[in-house]
Design a protein around this motif. Structure first.
Motif, PDB file in Angstrom:
ATOM      1  N   TYR A 142      -1.625  -2.939   1.391  1.00 35.13           N
ATOM      2  CA  TYR A 142      -0.742  -4.098   1.455  1.00 35.13           C
ATOM      3  C   TYR A 142       0.692  -3.665   1.148  1.00 35.13           C
ATOM      4  CZ  TYR A 142      -5.226  -6.439   1.248  1.00 35.13           C
ATOM      5  OH  TYR A 142      -6.507  -6.824   1.519  1.00 35.13           O
ATOM      6  N   THR A 143       1.636  -4.287   1.864  1.00 33.25           N
ATOM      7  CA  THR A 143       3.049  -4.020   1.605  1.00 33.25           C
ATOM      8  C   THR A 143       3.696  -5.307   1.126  1.00 33.25           C
ATOM      9  OG1 THR A 143       3.840  -4.566   3.837  1.00 33.25           O
ATOM     10  CG2 THR A 143       3.058  -2.324   3.451  1.00 33.25           C
ATOM     11  N   LEU A 144       4.598  -5.192   0.160  1.00 35.98           N
ATOM     12  CA  LEU A 144       5.259  -6.367  -0.393  1.00 35.98           C
ATOM     13  C   LEU A 144       6.425  -6.735   0.513  1.00 35.98           C
ATOM     14  CD1 LEU A 144       4.989  -8.308  -2.719  1.00 35.98           C
ATOM     15  CD2 LEU A 144       6.535  -6.865  -4.047  1.00 35.98           C
ATOM     16  N   GLY A 145       6.155  -7.622   1.471  1.00 34.43           N
ATOM     17  CA  GLY A 145       7.118  -7.952   2.505  1.00 34.43           C
ATOM     18  C   GLY A 145       6.939  -6.996   3.678  1.00 34.43           C
ATOM     19  N   PRO A 146       7.468  -7.350   4.852  1.00 32.53           N
ATOM     20  CA  PRO A 146       7.339  -6.458   6.017  1.00 32.53           C
ATOM     21  C   PRO A 146       7.899  -5.079   5.685  1.00 32.53           C
ATOM     22  CG  PRO A 146       8.234  -8.582   6.662  1.00 32.53           C
ATOM     23  CD  PRO A 146       8.246  -8.568   5.169  1.00 32.53           C
ATOM     24  N   LEU A 147       7.119  -4.056   5.923  1.00 33.98           N
ATOM     25  CA  LEU A 147       7.528  -2.705   5.558  1.00 33.98           C
ATOM     26  C   LEU A 147       8.763  -2.274   6.327  1.00 33.98           C
ATOM     27  CD1 LEU A 147       6.597  -0.379   3.733  1.00 33.98           C
ATOM     28  CD2 LEU A 147       5.353   0.552   5.681  1.00 33.98           C
ATOM     29  N   ILE A 148       8.938  -2.862   7.521  1.00 32.62           N
ATOM     30  CA  ILE A 148      10.011  -2.408   8.396  1.00 32.62           C
ATOM     31  C   ILE A 148      10.439  -3.565   9.287  1.00 32.62           C
ATOM     32  CG2 ILE A 148       8.305  -1.570  10.075  1.00 32.62           C
ATOM     33  CD1 ILE A 148      10.177   0.698  10.755  1.00 32.62           C
ATOM     34  N   HIS A 149      11.737  -3.652   9.583  1.00 33.06           N
ATOM     35  CA  HIS A 149      12.250  -4.730  10.442  1.00 33.06           C
ATOM     36  C   HIS A 149      12.068  -4.357  11.909  1.00 33.06           C
ATOM     37  CE1 HIS A 149      13.731  -6.930   7.072  1.00 33.06           C
ATOM     38  NE2 HIS A 149      14.654  -6.048   6.753  1.00 33.06           N
ATOM     39  N   ASN A 150      10.840  -4.202  12.307  1.00 37.68           N
ATOM     40  CA  ASN A 150      10.540  -3.878  13.707  1.00 37.68           C
ATOM     41  C   ASN A 150       9.147  -4.397  14.019  1.00 37.68           C
ATOM     42  OD1 ASN A 150       9.425  -2.129  15.973  1.00 37.68           O
ATOM     43  ND2 ASN A 150      11.578  -1.497  15.963  1.00 37.68           N
TER      44      ASN A 150
END
Length: 634
Positions: free
Chosen positions: A35-43
């Motif tokens: 799990y990542t806290l928020g989108p790991l990357i803006h793509n």
């Protein structure tokens, strides 16, 4: 002919790539959902790719859905201390992929906030990176894009910047703060890679008729790239992937520039470029060609080169042109103690290093600079052995039978007998010193290369040179100062300009001397007369007695017959006692002249060292004899 140029530093930045690699490595290591806290990357394309790998984005409000032991990735934007505390309370496995640049900003803000400074952040107040930085000062920072919202300000402030902010905005805010604040400290924390990327697209967008900016629509740094390009090239578009590039742009564009935000992976950039160049009649610049070659394999032991893209206190991160970045830990950068990696490297430096591991827990290629130095050191040591050249060795420790030195990290042994030309009792006195040495043994063994060094030849050469010079300056009859080096039964050795000269016991004094040590001490400075300087046979004879007048020269004037004299008993014989009148002049009192009483031997009535009065009966200068009578004096 259509020309497509890819801007320098387009695509994945160090921090984003690090976060993605961390997530993929943890997924492979634990083989369960990540799990990542928020989108790991803006793509969106990358986010979907990560979902296919069972790597999912959750928001802070969804933390209750996680259980103890679940794995959470902190993305490159970083988070506030309060959220870190919340994650720890849940007892989650935390993988911190915060960009080192961002972590550095958070440390600065926390430090100056605790020192009583107000905090100003140049950036977007809603951006996750800024939110995390603000959390390091209890969310009390003033956040400004252009400085226009700064009305009231504390008396002293610390100013930092969002890593992806434009340089122009930073300068505007600093200009306003300088007018409103008496005391402030400013740290331009715009990422150097961001500055290079923005500068590159600024120049490129002035040279092309069409500009394509690739990146997520929610990406702050991509939006800034678009703004910069649009000012110079009216025909600029912002797309997330190749499918969004209009066909008419592909058809009509003759000189197309391409850049990509920090969240855009190479494969999306390549896909876009290939779509625009369907006729293959294309001039690709060197960077795109480099991207095509990025699948090259490296192995442990390879020597690689790259540029430093980030630093923290203990690590240097390097772009080595591979699918993974390299990392040089502090212990692989230097053997010096109490230093920071920032004392050794600067961002942008080109370094050469050796691959010692293809993977660590964070997915980096581990590199070593000292292994390069070690190999170079071995070559230099071998060359010194073969060519008898002199090397400088740092002595690190004393061991049984010698000392251990280091030459650029390589262990070198010096036997005790090769440290000086004389016996050394305390080898530990050499620890910490630097010594010039010759390599006298260089041998490959199963357990490592044996390297032995020596100072003897160098010291002998120095001594020979010193002695040769001294012999040329010495002549018979000279009066010169020297230092007592050694004392023996037969005399003392005096150091004269590096040469040992013999001062025989008979040349120390006109008086009788039983042991040279009674009148001389090691280390004592003495003035001597050169009796002989035999340069061919290296024989130097010295005298102190020669510098003192012969007491027998005027003995008759000093000691008239019939006079009473005071002397000291110095030795006995069967026939009488010898009385010292002065150093070098002894008188004999015959046993019959000691007392009117009959005595068997002098020792019956006299003691060595005793002072007695005697009458001078006779003086013979030629035979150096003085006859005395104690009974006549009485």
């Amino acid at each position: 002919m259509k020309k497509i140029t890819l801007a320098d530093k387009a695509g994945f930045c160090f921090g984003v790539k690090r976060a993605v690699d961390t997530a993929l490595n943890y997924r492979e290591k634990y083989n369960r959902p990540i799990y990542t806290l928020g989108p790991l990357i803006h793509n969106n394309d990358v986010v979907e790719f990560l979902k296919s790998k069972d790597i999912h984005s959750i928001e802070i409000g969804e933390l209750n859905s996680l259980n103890e032991g679940d794995i959470i990735i902190i993305r490159s934007h970083g988070i506030s201390p309060k959220i870190v505390e919340a994650l720890n309370k849940k007892r989650l496995i935390i993988a911190d992929a915060t960009c080192p640049y961002v972590a550095h900003i958070q440390q600065k803000v926390q430090k100056y906030y605790e020192l009583g400074y107000g905090i100003v952040i140049v950036g977007d107040s809603t951006h996750p990176e800024v939110v995390g930085i603000n959390g390091c000062c209890d969310d009390k920072a003033i956040v400004s894009k252009d400085g226009l919202n700064i009305i009231e300000i504390p008396s002293k402030v610390c100013v930092v910047s969002q890593t992806t902010e434009k340089q122009e905005n930073w300068e505007n805010v600093i200009g306003i703060i300088a007018k409103k604040c008496k005391e402030f400290v400013a740290f331009n924390t715009i990422c150097s890679a961001t500055q290079i990327r923005q500068k590159a697209v600024y120049e490129l967008s002035k040279q092309v008729d069409t500009m394509v900016v690739i990146g997520g629509h929610h990406s702050s740094n991509t939006a800034k790239l678009y703004e910069i390009c649009k000012k110079n090239c009216n025909n600029t578009i912002h797309v997330e992937n190749a499918s969004q590039i209009p066909d008419d742009m592909i058809k009509n564009g003759k000189n197309i520039g391409v850049t990509a935000g920090a969240s855009t992976p190479d494969w999306i950039i390549k896909e876009a470029i290939l779509k625009m160049s369907e006729n293959r009649d294309l001039e690709l610049n060197e960077q795109l060609a480099f991207m095509e070659e990025n699948d090259v394999q490296i192995a442990v032991g390879d020597i690689v080169k790259g540029n430093i893209i980030s630093l923290n206190e203990k690590e240097a991160f390097i772009n080595i042109g591979y699918k993974k970045d390299g990392i040089i830990p502090l212990k692989e950068a230097t053997r010096e103690e109490n230093v920071s990696i920032k004392d050794i490297f600067n961002i942008g430096d080109e370094v050469e290093a050796k691959v010692i591991s293809l993977r660590n827990d964070d997915g980096y290629v581990i590199l070593s600079k000292i292994e390069i130095e070690r190999e170079t050191a071995y070559e230099e040591l071998k060359d010194a052995f073969e060519n008898k050249t002199v090397l400088k060795l740092s002595i690190k420790e004393a061991v049984n039978g010698g000392v251990i030195g280091r030459y650029k990290g390589v262990r070198v042994f010096i036997p005790a007998s090769h440290i000086e030309l004389f016996h050394v009792d305390k080898l530990e006195l050499y620890v910490g010193k630097e010594l010039d040495v010759n390599i006298i043994e260089y041998k490959f063994q199963r357990r490592g290369t044996k390297i032995v060094a020596s100072r003897r030849e160098l010291l002998m050469a120095q001594q020979f040179e010193k002695e040769s010079k001294a012999w040329n300056e010495l002549d018979k009859g000279q009066i010169i100062e020297g230092e007592v080096k050694r004392i023996t039964k037969f005399g003392a050795f005096i150091d004269i300009k590096g040469i040992d000269g013999l001062l025989h016991v008979s040349e120390i004094s006109w008086g009788r001397i039983e042991k040279p040590g009674d009148v001389l001490k090691v280390g004592e400075k003495v003035t001597v007369y050169v009796l002989e300087a035999d340069k061919e046979n290296k024989k130097l004879s010295l005298s102190i007695k020669k510098l003192i007048s012969n007491p027998w020269n005027d003995v008759e004037e000093k000691y008239p017959v019939g006079s009473i004299v005071l002397g000291k008993v110095v030795r006995f014989a069967d026939f009488g006692a010898f009385i010292e009148l002065e150093p070098g002049v002894d008188g004999l009192v015959h046993v019959s002249e000691i007392s009117y009483k009959r005595i068997n031997k002098p020792g019956d009535v006299l003691k060595i060292g005793e002072e007695v009065k005697a009458k001078i009966l006779n003086v013979n200068k030629e035979e150096k004899k003085v006859s005395l009578s104690i009974k006549e004096a009485e």
